[in-house]
Design a protein around this motif. Structure first.
Motif, short mmCIF file in Angstrom:
data_model
loop_
_atom_site.label_atom_id
_atom_site.label_comp_id
_atom_site.label_asym_id
_atom_site.label_seq_id
_atom_site.Cartn_x
_atom_site.Cartn_y
_atom_site.Cartn_z
N GLU A 21 0.42 9.44 -4.93
CA GLU A 21 -0.13 10.62 -4.27
C GLU A 21 0.90 11.45 -3.52
O GLU A 21 0.60 12.56 -3.09
N GLY A 22 2.09 10.92 -3.36
CA GLY A 22 3.13 11.68 -2.69
C GLY A 22 3.33 11.28 -1.25
O GLY A 22 2.53 10.55 -0.66
N VAL A 23 4.41 11.80 -0.66
CA VAL A 23 4.79 11.39 0.70
C VAL A 23 3.90 12.02 1.76
O VAL A 23 4.02 11.68 2.94
N GLY A 24 3.01 12.90 1.38
CA GLY A 24 2.11 13.52 2.34
C GLY A 24 0.95 12.64 2.76
O GLY A 24 0.17 13.02 3.64
N VAL A 25 0.81 11.49 2.17
CA VAL A 25 -0.25 10.56 2.56
C VAL A 25 -0.13 10.26 4.05
O VAL A 25 0.96 9.95 4.55
N GLY A 26 -1.24 10.36 4.77
CA GLY A 26 -1.22 10.17 6.21
C GLY A 26 -1.26 8.72 6.62
O GLY A 26 -1.56 7.82 5.83
N ALA A 85 9.75 5.52 8.39
CA ALA A 85 10.36 4.19 8.30
C ALA A 85 9.62 3.31 7.29
O ALA A 85 10.23 2.53 6.56
N VAL A 86 8.30 3.46 7.23
CA VAL A 86 7.51 2.71 6.25
C VAL A 86 7.89 3.16 4.84
O VAL A 86 8.06 2.33 3.93
N LEU A 87 8.01 4.46 4.65
CA LEU A 87 8.38 5.01 3.34
C LEU A 87 9.73 4.46 2.90
O LEU A 87 9.89 4.00 1.75
N ALA A 88 10.71 4.50 3.78
CA ALA A 88 12.04 4.00 3.44
C ALA A 88 12.01 2.51 3.13
O ALA A 88 12.62 2.05 2.15
N ALA A 89 11.28 1.75 3.94
CA ALA A 89 11.21 0.30 3.73
C ALA A 89 10.50 -0.04 2.43
O ALA A 89 10.88 -1.01 1.74
N SER A 90 9.50 0.74 2.07
CA SER A 90 8.77 0.45 0.82
C SER A 90 9.66 0.71 -0.39
O SER A 90 9.62 -0.04 -1.37
N ALA A 132 0.84 -1.20 0.00
CA ALA A 132 0.00 0.00 0.00
C ALA A 132 0.87 1.25 0.00
O ALA A 132 0.56 2.23 -0.69
N ALA A 133 1.96 1.23 0.76
CA ALA A 133 2.85 2.39 0.82
C ALA A 133 3.47 2.66 -0.54
O ALA A 133 3.53 3.81 -0.99
N ALA A 134 3.94 1.61 -1.21
CA ALA A 134 4.56 1.79 -2.52
C ALA A 134 3.58 2.43 -3.50
O ALA A 134 3.94 3.34 -4.26
N GLU A 135 2.35 1.98 -3.48
CA GLU A 135 1.35 2.51 -4.40
C GLU A 135 0.95 3.94 -4.04
O GLU A 135 0.92 4.83 -4.90
N TYR A 137 4.61 8.27 -12.88
CA TYR A 137 4.78 9.50 -12.11
C TYR A 137 6.25 9.81 -11.89
O TYR A 137 6.62 10.47 -10.94
N GLY A 138 7.09 9.34 -12.79
CA GLY A 138 8.51 9.61 -12.70
C GLY A 138 9.27 8.52 -11.99
O GLY A 138 8.71 7.52 -11.54
N CYS A 139 10.58 8.70 -11.91
CA CYS A 139 11.42 7.78 -11.15
C CYS A 139 10.99 7.84 -9.68
O CYS A 139 10.96 8.93 -9.09
N PRO A 140 10.66 6.71 -9.06
CA PRO A 140 10.17 6.76 -7.68
C PRO A 140 11.19 7.33 -6.70
O PRO A 140 10.81 7.98 -5.72
N PHE A 141 12.47 7.15 -6.98
CA PHE A 141 13.51 7.63 -6.07
C PHE A 141 13.70 9.14 -6.19
O PHE A 141 13.88 9.83 -5.20
N VAL A 142 13.65 9.63 -7.40
CA VAL A 142 13.73 11.08 -7.61
C VAL A 142 12.50 11.76 -7.03
O VAL A 142 12.59 12.81 -6.37
N ALA A 143 11.33 11.17 -7.26
CA ALA A 143 10.08 11.77 -6.78
C ALA A 143 10.09 11.93 -5.26
O ALA A 143 9.69 12.97 -4.73
N VAL A 144 10.53 10.89 -4.57
CA VAL A 144 10.55 10.94 -3.11
C VAL A 144 11.52 12.00 -2.60
O VAL A 144 11.18 12.81 -1.72
N THR A 145 12.74 12.00 -3.11
CA THR A 145 13.72 12.96 -2.61
C THR A 145 13.34 14.39 -2.95
O THR A 145 13.61 15.31 -2.17
N ALA A 146 12.70 14.60 -4.10
CA ALA A 146 12.28 15.96 -4.46
C ALA A 146 11.21 16.46 -3.49
O ALA A 146 11.19 17.65 -3.15
N GLU A 147 10.34 15.58 -3.05
CA GLU A 147 9.30 15.98 -2.10
C GLU A 147 9.86 16.19 -0.71
O GLU A 147 9.50 17.14 -0.01
N LEU A 148 10.75 15.31 -0.29
CA LEU A 148 11.25 15.38 1.09
C LEU A 148 12.17 16.56 1.31
O LEU A 148 12.16 17.18 2.37
#
Length: 208
Positions: free
Chosen positions: A29-34, A58-63, A21-24, A106-117
């Protein structure tokens, strides 16, 4: 796209559901998902989540870590692919073009996450950097085998071309129509990795 990044080895059913679920959700929807939305989609309680992970971070990193091997396996040529380095590098960009043409890209998942964080020391940013470093290492090894004068520079340029192409596809909301492959080919041409001049591939696949 989600199929390319979510396949992983089995763990506990609750942990698997949570990371699936976290990966999807984080990718779409971005890292702001609660936490509540994450647990609802995963079908687990918040108590169960916090028994497995200290935090949503930690869930985000593990996913990301869980999905990385499948994503890299999709992008990279197989270990028994004996084509010249140029073709092996272009394979990665052909795969990117394939992903970018899909409706759920929605782009490279690794780039997307770091750009948001915007936090290089975030646990998920550290995972993402290791995964991008693995791609750069693949490019560098192929550049060395192909006889590039500066394999490190070419590898960095190819990584920038990959990431920039991914972002461009998201911004325009459409496929790349060969742009990523053409950009990579131009870099390879400039570095002397032409079709006729390639050395054969040697050595094992790099590990990330």
């Amino acid at each position: 796209m989600t199929q390319a990044i979510s396949t992983a080895t089995a763990g506990s059913p609750t942990r698997d559901r949570l990371l699936d679920a976290a990966a999807e959700l984080f990718y779409r929807e971005g890292v702001g998902v609660g936490v509540e939305a994450l647990c609802r989609v995963a079908g687990v309680s918040k108590r169960s989540m916090y028994q497995l992970f200290d935090s949503k971070d930690a869930v985000l990193a593990a996913s990301l870590e869980r999905g990385a091997p499948a994503y890299q396996a999709f992008l990279l040529p197989s270990a028994d692919d004996d084509r010249p380095p140029r073709a092996r590098v272009l394979h990665v960009f052909e795969r990117l073009e394939e992903l970018a043409a899909g409706p759920d890209f929605y782009g490279c998942p690794f780039v997307a996450v770091t750009a948001e964080l915007k936090a290089p020391d975030h646990p998920a940013s550290l995972v993402a950097r290791r995964c991008k470093d693995a791609l750069t290492a693949f490019f560098r090894e192929e550049a060395e085998h192909g006889g590039a004068g500066d394999p490190t520079l070419l590898a960095r340029q190819l990584t920038v071309a990959f990431d920039g192409s991914s972002v461009r596809a998201v911004m325009e909301g459409q496929g790349l129509d060969g742009l990523a492959v053409a950009t990579a080919a131009g870099l390879l041409d400039s570095a002397g990795l032409t079709t006729d001049g390639d050395a054969p591939h040697r050595g094992p696949e790099p590990t990330g």
